[in-house]
Design an enzyme around this catalytic site. Structure first.
Site, PDB file in Angstrom:
ATOM      1  N   VAL A 192      24.598  62.668  20.324  1.00 47.91           N
ATOM      2  CA  VAL A 192      25.498  62.928  19.198  1.00 47.91           C
ATOM      3  C   VAL A 192      26.764  62.109  19.392  1.00 47.91           C
ATOM      4  CG1 VAL A 192      26.732  64.670  17.874  1.00 47.91           C
ATOM      5  CG2 VAL A 192      24.564  65.260  18.972  1.00 47.91           C
ATOM      6  N   GLY A 220      20.963  65.616  24.203  1.00 46.18           N
ATOM      7  CA  GLY A 220      19.889  66.502  24.620  1.00 46.18           C
ATOM      8  C   GLY A 220      18.710  65.660  25.048  1.00 46.18           C
ATOM      9  N   ASP A 264      17.230  79.111  18.135  1.00 43.05           N
ATOM     10  CA  ASP A 264      17.926  78.514  19.285  1.00 43.05           C
ATOM     11  C   ASP A 264      19.424  78.800  19.221  1.00 43.05           C
ATOM     12  OD1 ASP A 264      18.031  77.116  21.684  1.00 43.05           O
ATOM     13  OD2 ASP A 264      18.325  75.178  20.704  1.00 43.05           O
ATOM     14  N   LYS A 276      23.862  62.243  14.719  1.00 41.10           N
ATOM     15  CA  LYS A 276      22.832  62.578  15.709  1.00 41.10           C
ATOM     16  C   LYS A 276      21.779  61.481  15.667  1.00 41.10           C
ATOM     17  CE  LYS A 276      20.087  66.532  17.279  1.00 41.10           C
ATOM     18  NZ  LYS A 276      19.752  67.953  16.995  1.00 41.10           N
ATOM     19  N   LEU A 328      29.692  62.377  22.062  1.00 42.81           N
ATOM     20  CA  LEU A 328      29.984  63.806  22.034  1.00 42.81           C
ATOM     21  C   LEU A 328      29.068  64.621  22.933  1.00 42.81           C
ATOM     22  CD1 LEU A 328      30.669  64.325  18.207  1.00 42.81           C
ATOM     23  CD2 LEU A 328      32.356  64.105  20.047  1.00 42.81           C
ATOM     24  N   GLY A 329      27.807  64.217  23.025  1.00 37.47           N
ATOM     25  CA  GLY A 329      26.869  64.976  23.840  1.00 37.47           C
ATOM     26  C   GLY A 329      25.453  64.463  23.635  1.00 37.47           C
TER      27      GLY A 329
END
Length: 278
Positions: A38, A33, A141, A53, A30-31
């Site tokens: 994730v 950082g 954030d 995560k 999904l993504g």
């Protein structure tokens, strides 16, 4: 253990220090950082899709795990905060409810949004911030990437606030905050005391993004954003500049003994009409 079926997904290596729970079958990436990725997974115990995560390398997600447990204890998932299920592998693996799309991508797909749609989303996020304030937590954030649309087909206007990796308790406000520049509150730029109010500033920037489909304050530095703030909101009042510990870095006294923003010799113009948006 699940494995990636797509060659476009990053090569994530699981080791004995960060074992990936075998109960989860990985569906897709999904993504990611700097400290975690994730994954969309199928939980073979509950037979539900979840968002997992997973910490990268030497990183741990202990702080976020403890923060999410605290928020769930106070039932913040009932106030538009992402629902947290479990943590595994010494807090290297956090499991959340599965949502559909982040607000940044949703805006790109749906712009222009109707005023009623914007109002509905902002009201939900304001409810989340009210809940966080009651339990004395600052998200710190808030940005369109950290807001999820639950289901854009069935519930296109239901949103959840996510990513509490940088969240802190209100009694920890001596800690420095590395907030995204586009959503950065003035008190952080000026070195003033901060509170839960900085989340409200960020929410206002989110609302502007939803309305205009562009960043309200697209500076590439703290100084440039102060220029934008001055263009939109007017000069900072003297009492505020007097109180900040970074005043001499950004301001100087005028002939009438008032604080004015310094002129950056490398900046042609600070005006909004004089620069493009990212």
């Amino acid at each position: 253990m699940g494995s990636f079926s797509s060659t476009s997904t990053p090569d994530i290596r699981f080791d004995s220090n960060h074992p990936f729970p075998q109960r989860f079958e990985i569906i897709k990436f999904l993504g990611e950082g700097g400290s975690a990725v994730v994954l969309k997974c199928f939980d073979t115990f509950t037979h539900q899709d979840v968002a997992v995560k997973f910490a990268k390398g030497k990183y741990k997600l202990k702080h976020e795990a403890e923060m999410m447990k605290y928020l769930m204890k106070h039932k913040l998932d009932q106030q538009n905060v992402i629902k947290f299920h479990h943590s595994f592998s010494s807090n290297s693996c956090l499991v959340f409810e599965m949502c559909d799309i982040n607000l940044k991508d949703y805006i790109k797909q749906r712009h222009p949004l109707k005023m009623q749609e914007i109002r509905t989303v902002i009201q939900q996020l304001a409810t989340a911030l009210e809940g966080l304030k009651k339990v004395k937590v600052i998200h710190s954030d808030i940005k369109t990437n950290n807001i999820m649309v639950v289901n854009q087909k069935i519930k296109p206007l239901q949103v959840k606030l996510i990513d509490f990796g940088l969240a802190l308790h209100s009694n920890q406000t001596s800690q420095p905050i590395n907030q995204c520049l586009f959503y950065k509150a003035p008190e952080l730029i000026l070195g003033l005391p901060y509170s839960t109010a900085l989340d409200i500033w960020s929410l206002g920037c989110v609302m502007g993004k939803m309305l205009l489909n562009c960043v309200l304050f697209p500076g590439t530095s703290d100084y440039e954003n102060l220029c934008y703030f001055t263009d939109v909101l007017g000069p900072a009042p003297d009492y505020l500049v007097d109180a900040c510990n970074k005043s001499k870095g950004f301001f100087k006294k005028s002939n009438s003994n008032q604080w004015i923003l310094k002129t950056n010799p490398f900046t042609v113009t600070c005006g909004i009409l004089g620069r493009g948006t990212p």
